[in-house]
Design an enzyme around this catalytic site. Structure first.
Site, short mmCIF file in Angstrom:
data_model
loop_
_atom_site.label_atom_id
_atom_site.label_comp_id
_atom_site.label_asym_id
_atom_site.label_seq_id
_atom_site.Cartn_x
_atom_site.Cartn_y
_atom_site.Cartn_z
N THR A 347 0.82 -1.22 0.00
CA THR A 347 0.00 0.00 0.00
C THR A 347 0.85 1.28 0.00
O THR A 347 2.05 1.23 0.19
CB THR A 347 -0.93 0.00 1.23
OG1 THR A 347 -0.15 -0.28 2.39
CG2 THR A 347 -2.02 -1.02 1.10
N SER A 373 1.18 8.63 5.05
CA SER A 373 0.58 8.60 3.72
C SER A 373 1.68 8.94 2.74
O SER A 373 2.27 10.02 2.84
CB SER A 373 -0.56 9.61 3.62
OG SER A 373 -0.94 9.74 2.28
N ARG A 374 1.96 8.04 1.83
CA ARG A 374 3.07 8.29 0.90
C ARG A 374 2.71 9.32 -0.17
O ARG A 374 3.54 9.74 -0.93
CB ARG A 374 3.53 6.98 0.26
CG ARG A 374 4.34 6.18 1.24
CD ARG A 374 4.69 4.80 0.75
NE ARG A 374 4.87 3.92 1.89
CZ ARG A 374 4.84 2.62 1.82
NH1 ARG A 374 4.63 2.02 0.67
NH2 ARG A 374 5.00 1.88 2.89
N VAL A 375 1.44 9.68 -0.23
CA VAL A 375 1.02 10.70 -1.19
C VAL A 375 1.23 12.07 -0.55
O VAL A 375 1.57 13.04 -1.22
CB VAL A 375 -0.45 10.46 -1.62
CG1 VAL A 375 -0.98 11.63 -2.41
CG2 VAL A 375 -0.55 9.20 -2.44
#
Lengths: 510, 132
Positions: A347, A373-375
């Site tokens: 994910t 959150s990698r975004v």
């Protein structure tokens, strides 16, 4: 009466009179929803096979002498020696808007007693994930309506964000809140008549859950008026493992239809730990070699091929998206388990829920240190980015200082200020279940916190004051929020209006 | 009774040894194999024999077509069917013809794992599926 006769006549006229060719086999063993079939020499991998009494199965193991099939239905009438036929079709499920507001089983059959699903479209359950070319980076927010999530671990459309935590830490609640918030935003957007508005349709896959839990979720969604945008795929604990194995893929196919038709969709897999367990059960019965914790070797691929199907497509591919919120249950907070680490690595980030925080009454119990959150802020509106930029750092510093401050009686002014701010942020993030907050109200509240409007309020009154402010901003102090909603920005003029609105509110708050 | 991979492989290789050049089972070869098995007595002999018998039966189906027919004209078609099947097969085929009144009319041919059917009962089944 005549219409029935006409229907029969029409069906007879359309009936093919050509000879049929099928490939057949016979059941040699039958146990726990899995049949070993001898014959079926021309069966394809993942092909649907037909057993007597209208029972369907899927060919999963193609061996030298036999075929291992998982059965999707009542197997009590089947026996050794029964004939099995190939169908030449891969397992497909109905897709389209006709599924919204419906509850279906793992193969897309309605189980809500609302009649048949009026859809001519179907998608195969197993599909290849979009490649590199049609994808686009995630930059459009998907508001969960949960302040702790939207500010610290923002989720974008097309992202895969894992919700992970022990049992009873509020994992499902976060997912359901997000669905309810989408419905609220959809209704607001449709009401505004904005031609550029893009609703988010939701799919909730209930896996291995108690039927009473699924019923409670449906009730919550119905009460909040969200059901009209939701499809529920249910494979409860009492269902056979084959259905539990298939349900996420079926739900994903339903979501892919929205994505491939230029729409946005959100899918919740609740939960993938039980999916892995169902797959382990099938694999062991099929006598596949087992590895760590008796899971088969391809348990990583089981989840990676599912979650890779969630994507944000570029304009040339229709600009649709499929956001995934898989849920994983940990044991005693151990994120280093086999399945949790697999899904974490697949994910684009995780929301980790801590039992300790939950027991302290901090709900949602989001762990600041372990959630990511990698975004990042690419999935936040500009106004929100401006006010929420530092909050994660402030809260992380607070947690660390709070641990050390227990041993220190005399603290310096700066440490005291940080602890004070942190305690207020923690209180601000407390939020009841099924009560999502619109992004413009969240922005205004966060702005109030950043601009010291809560500093004079006692820590134990912060939650009450935040609720009061939310109410004020939804009624009397609407104007600045409307400006934020319309422009997505926090201009200087808006900030001035916000300041005067908050001053007005503070005078009334006692 | 469960079998091991080794026993299954042995049964398969025994089948290969029992085949003639045209791919049919040769009775004499089978007899020779059985005699040598009884002399050498490999481990799990009974299982190997059972698997060997099973392999022979399955192989026989690949060149032994079973034709079921319904109605009066069915039997007359058997020669025509055999001719057509032989045209499409590399092996010389045998044929067993059975009267099956359940088909009502038409015929059903089974060759190996393949079933070809054009009968009234099959059409009625298809019609039933379109309604339910």
């Amino acid at each position: 009466m005549s219409s029935i006769t006409d229907l029969i006549r029409k069906e007879i006229e359309n009936l093919s009179t050509d000879a049929t060719r099928t490939n057949v086999g016979t059941i040699t063993t039958l146990a726990d929803g899995v049949a070993k079939v001898e014959g079926l020499s021309k069966v394809m991998f993942n092909e649907m096979v037909e057993f007597p009494y209208n029972v369907l199965g899927i060919a999963l193991n193609l061996e030298e002498d036999s075929v291992g099939c998982v059965l999707l239905g009542d197997t009590s009438s089947l026996k050794e020696g029964d004939e099995v036929r190939t169908t030449g079709k891969l397992l497909s499920v109905p897709v389209g808007k006709a599924l919204l507001g419906r509850v279906v089983d793992a193969v897309g059959r309605p189980i809500d007693g609302k009649g048949t699903i009026d859809s001519d479209l179907s998608f195969p359950v197993e599909r290849i994930a979009p490649g590199i070319i049609p994808r686009k980076s995630v930059d459009q927010p998907l508001q969960t309506g949960i302040m702790a999530v939207d500010s610290m671990v923002p989720i974008g459309r097309g992202q895969r964000e894992l919700i992970i935590g022990d049992r009873s830490t509020g994992k499902t609640t976060i997912a359901i809140d997000t669905i309810i918030n989408q419905a609220k935003i959809n209704k607001q957007g449709e009401k505004s008549g904005d031609p550029d508005f893009r609703p988010v349709y939701c799919i909730y896959v209930a896996l291995g859950q108690k039927n009473s839990n699924v019923a409670r979720t449906i009730k919550a969604l119905e009460e909040k008026g969200a059901m009209e945008y939701v499809t529920i795929v249910s494979a409860p604990a009492a269902d056979n493992p084959a259905n539990q194995y298939l349900a996420p893929y079926s739900g994903c196919a339903m979501g892919e239809w929205f994505m491939e038709n230029g729409m946005d969709a959100l899918i919740v897999y609740d939960d993938l730990s039980k999916h892995a367990v169902a797959y382990r059960q099938i694999s062991l019965i099929l006598k596949r070699p087992s590895g760590r914790e008796a899971y088969p070797g391809d348990v990583f691929y089981l989840h990676s091929r599912l979650l890779e199907r969630s994507a944000r497509l570029n304009e040339d591919s229709g600009n649709g998206s499929l956001t995934a919120l898989p849920i994983i249950e940990t044991q005693m907070g151990d994120v280093s388990g086999y399945i949790p680490t697999n899904v974490i690595s697949i994910t684009d980030g995780q929301i980790f829920l801590e039992t300790d925080l939950f027991n302290k009454g901090i709900k949602p119990a989001v762990s600041v240190g372990l959630s990511v959150s990698r975004v990042g802020s690419a999935a936040q509106i500009k106004a929100y980015k401006k006010v929420a930029g530092k909050v994660k750092l402030e809260l992380a510093q607070f947690r660390e200082l709070a641990a050390f401050s227990q041993f220190e009686s005399d603290l310096d002014a700066s440490t005291k200020a940080r602890l004070d701010r942190g305690a207020r942020i923690v209180e601000m993030f407390k939020q009841g279940a099924y009560n999502p907050v619109p992004v413009e109200v969240q922005t205004a509240v966060m702005w109030g916190m950043q601009n010291d409007f809560f500093d004079s309020i006692a820590v134990e009154d912060i939650t009450r004051s935040v609720d009061s402010l939310k109410e004020y901003l939804s009624t009397q102090g609407k104007e600045p929020c409307e400006e934020i909603y319309n422009s997505g920005k926090l201009e200087e003029s808006t900030e001035q209006k916000l300041r005067s609105a908050l001053e007005d509110w503070k005078r009334t708050f006692s | 009774m469960s079998s091991t991979i080794k026993q299954r492989r042995l049964a398969k290789s025994l089948l290969q040894l029992s085949l003639s050049d045209d791919g049919r089972i040769e009775r004499d070869s089978v007899k020779e194999i059985l005699e040598s098995l009884l002399v050498s007595r490999p481990s799990g002999l009974v299982t190997v024999l059972r698997l060997f018998l099973h392999q022979i039966r399955r192989h026989e189906y690949t060149y032994h077509a079973r034709v079921e027919y319904g109605g009066k004209e069915g039997e007359k078609l058997s020669e025509k069917i055999l001719e057509k099947l032989n045209q499409n097969s590399s092996k010389a085929l045998d044929l067993t013809v059975i009267d099956n009144p359940k088909l009502i009319a038409g015929c059903k041919i089974r060759l190996g794992d393949d079933v070809y059917e054009n009968s009234i009962s099959d059409r009625l089944n298809k019609l039933q599926k379109t309604f339910f």
